[in-house]
Design a protein around this motif. Structure first.
Motif, PDB file in Angstrom:
ATOM      1  N   ASN A 158       9.061   1.861   7.353  1.00 42.91           N
ATOM      2  CA  ASN A 158       8.661   0.459   6.741  1.00 42.91           C
ATOM      3  C   ASN A 158      10.112  -0.076   6.861  1.00 42.91           C
ATOM      4  O   ASN A 158       9.973  -1.070   6.368  1.00 42.91           O
ATOM      5  CB  ASN A 158       8.268   0.976   5.323  1.00 42.91           C
TER       6      ASN A 158
ATOM      7  N   VAL B  99      -4.321   4.862   2.089  1.00 42.65           N
ATOM      8  CA  VAL B  99      -3.701   5.566   3.443  1.00 42.65           C
ATOM      9  C   VAL B  99      -4.276   4.716   4.680  1.00 42.65           C
ATOM     10  O   VAL B  99      -3.759   4.247   5.563  1.00 42.65           O
ATOM     11  CB  VAL B  99      -4.047   6.959   3.589  1.00 42.65           C
TER      12      VAL B  99
ATOM     13  N   ILE C 254       9.171   7.701   5.810  1.00 37.30           N
ATOM     14  CA  ILE C 254       8.411   6.555   5.096  1.00 37.30           C
ATOM     15  C   ILE C 254       9.894   5.339   5.124  1.00 37.30           C
ATOM     16  O   ILE C 254       9.201   4.248   5.472  1.00 37.30           O
ATOM     17  CB  ILE C 254       8.150   6.795   3.849  1.00 37.30           C
TER      18      ILE C 254
ATOM     19  N   THR D 264       0.933  -1.013   0.044  1.00 38.80           N
ATOM     20  CA  THR D 264       0.134  -0.036  -0.114  1.00 38.80           C
ATOM     21  C   THR D 264       0.874   1.106   0.026  1.00 38.80           C
ATOM     22  O   THR D 264       0.442   2.261  -0.818  1.00 38.80           O
ATOM     23  CB  THR D 264      -1.038  -0.120   1.206  1.00 38.80           C
ATOM     24  N   ARG D 265       2.041   1.191   0.689  1.00 32.31           N
ATOM     25  CA  ARG D 265       2.734   2.349   0.624  1.00 32.31           C
ATOM     26  C   ARG D 265       3.534   2.554  -0.696  1.00 32.31           C
ATOM     27  O   ARG D 265       3.573   3.625  -1.049  1.00 32.31           O
ATOM     28  CB  ARG D 265       4.002   2.350   1.738  1.00 32.31           C
TER      29      ARG D 265
ATOM     30  N   HIS E  37      -2.878   1.270   4.853  1.00 25.58           N
ATOM     31  CA  HIS E  37      -1.384   1.392   5.279  1.00 25.58           C
ATOM     32  C   HIS E  37      -1.356   1.512   6.754  1.00 25.58           C
ATOM     33  O   HIS E  37      -0.568   0.848   7.607  1.00 25.58           O
ATOM     34  CB  HIS E  37      -0.711   2.475   4.456  1.00 25.58           C
ATOM     35  N   LYS E  38      -2.274   2.593   7.305  1.00 28.73           N
ATOM     36  CA  LYS E  38      -2.121   3.003   8.691  1.00 28.73           C
ATOM     37  C   LYS E  38      -2.800   1.548   9.526  1.00 28.73           C
ATOM     38  O   LYS E  38      -2.350   1.092  10.600  1.00 28.73           O
ATOM     39  CB  LYS E  38      -3.392   3.912   8.997  1.00 28.73           C
TER      40      LYS E  38
ATOM     41  N   LYS F 147       0.162  -0.916   9.777  1.00 32.54           N
ATOM     42  CA  LYS F 147       1.094  -0.488  10.656  1.00 32.54           C
ATOM     43  C   LYS F 147       0.782  -0.672  12.086  1.00 32.54           C
ATOM     44  O   LYS F 147       1.565  -1.138  12.697  1.00 32.54           O
ATOM     45  CB  LYS F 147       1.430   0.936  10.290  1.00 32.54           C
TER      46      LYS F 147
ATOM     47  N   THR G 224       1.938  11.989   0.687  1.00 34.54           N
ATOM     48  CA  THR G 224       2.594  11.785  -0.461  1.00 34.54           C
ATOM     49  C   THR G 224       2.556  12.766  -1.473  1.00 34.54           C
ATOM     50  O   THR G 224       1.904  13.730  -1.221  1.00 34.54           O
ATOM     51  CB  THR G 224       2.034  10.387  -0.994  1.00 34.54           C
TER      52      THR G 224
END
Length: 309
Positions: A278, A87, A274, A62-63, A90-91, A94, A167
């Motif tokens: 990651n 977004v 970022i 996703t990132r 991805h959150k 994480k 981004t």
């Protein structure tokens, strides 16, 4: 150095990082599948490790889509929708990365705990409670990130005021202080709770390994010297994994705090953050593969080398 050139260079570095991380996590999943295929006895930690690998694959993917420019050139799907979904996912990934690492740490501490300790009462005989726990963690993490579905927008005009850079194509609307503080507090409480459990379980495992080392020194000259068990080697690999997590998590938190306090739209700083954020998703499968003797033997078997099981 030109700022635009720096941004492109860091973005390209992330593509390399994401490629290595996705390949390593996919290889980790394949090794666990191969372990089940050749008849290895399943371990309670297999499910959390598999979940961690899947989480990191989705997190890096996703990132990667967020920083890619090709996906934003297609007009079939609205830009706002793509930003919101990517977004948000991805959150969520994480957050699940932190929770799953904590579950793995606590579970390993329970596994190696002596039969007379209070942790021995929590030893599991099946993976059903772990599955239920992951369902709860998914629901918890998604609820804490739901605000991103409302405040994430596409930014065709990068000079538009009142936006926080995410981004090159996505930004966050500056929401009210109360709304922002509420969700940040909830996420901070979640992270403090799971990181705290991680620290406690890691300290407990270090203490158990230290006691084992002390006993080994007394028996070193005996006729039957103690051997390092598979559980102890697994514990050492998880402790190494948690050390990597702690270093990268602290670095990510410091950079994120600096960004939030200064409320900066500097693309280079965000791109560096970022890479750091990651990094754990890239390093963790490499640590788990190289430190796990069972996975190492399967790797040798796949590569055609002689392995003794």
């Amino acid at each position: 150095m030109d700022q635009r050139f720096s941004y492109v260079a860091i973005r390209n570095a992330f593509y390399l990082q994401a490629g290595i991380g996705i390949a390593a996590n996919t290889f980790l999943l394949c090794l666990h599948t191969a372990a089940a295929y050749v008849g290895h006895k399943p371990r309670l930690t297999d499910l959390p490790v598999t979940h961690l690998a899947l989480t990191h694959i989705l997190m890096l993917l996703t990132r990667g889509l967020l920083v890619s420019t090709d996906i934003w050139e297609t007009q079939d799907i609205p830009g706002d929708f793509k930003c919101k979904v990517l977004v948000f996912l991805h959150k969520v990934m994480k957050g699940l990365s932190i929770c799953t690492t904590c579950v793995l740490s606590v579970l390993q501490a329970i596994i190696i705990s002596p039969s007379g300790s209070w942790l021995a009462h929590f030893k599991l005989k099946s993976t059903n409670p772990i599955v239920g726990l992951f369902v709860f963690l998914w629901a918890l993490t998604m609820s804490l990130s739901c605000n991103l579905l409302l405040c994430t927008v596409a930014t065709p005009n990068k000079t538009q005021p009142g936006l926080l850079f995410v981004t090159d194509c996505c930004s966050l609307l500056l929401v009210s202080h109360i709304n922002k503080s509420f969700f940040l507090t909830l996420m901070a409480c979640r992270d403090v709770f799971f990181v705290g459990l991680m620290v406690l379980s890691s300290g407990y495992m270090v203490l158990l390994l230290y006691r084992h080392t002390q006993r080994s020194q007394h028996l070193r000259n005996s006729r039957f010297p103690p051997k390092s068990s598979q559980e102890q080697r697994a514990t050492q690999s998880i402790l190494l994994l948690i050390c990597c997590f702690a270093i990268l998590y602290c670095a990510d938190s410091i950079i994120s705090m600096a960004i939030c306090m200064k409320w900066t739209n500097n693309a280079i700083i965000v791109c560096v953050q970022i890479l750091v954020a990651n990094g754990y998703g890239t390093v963790s499968p490499l640590v788990l593969i190289t430190a796990d003797t069972q996975l190492t033997k399967i790797t040798h078997l796949i590569c055609g080398k002689k392995a003794i099981f």
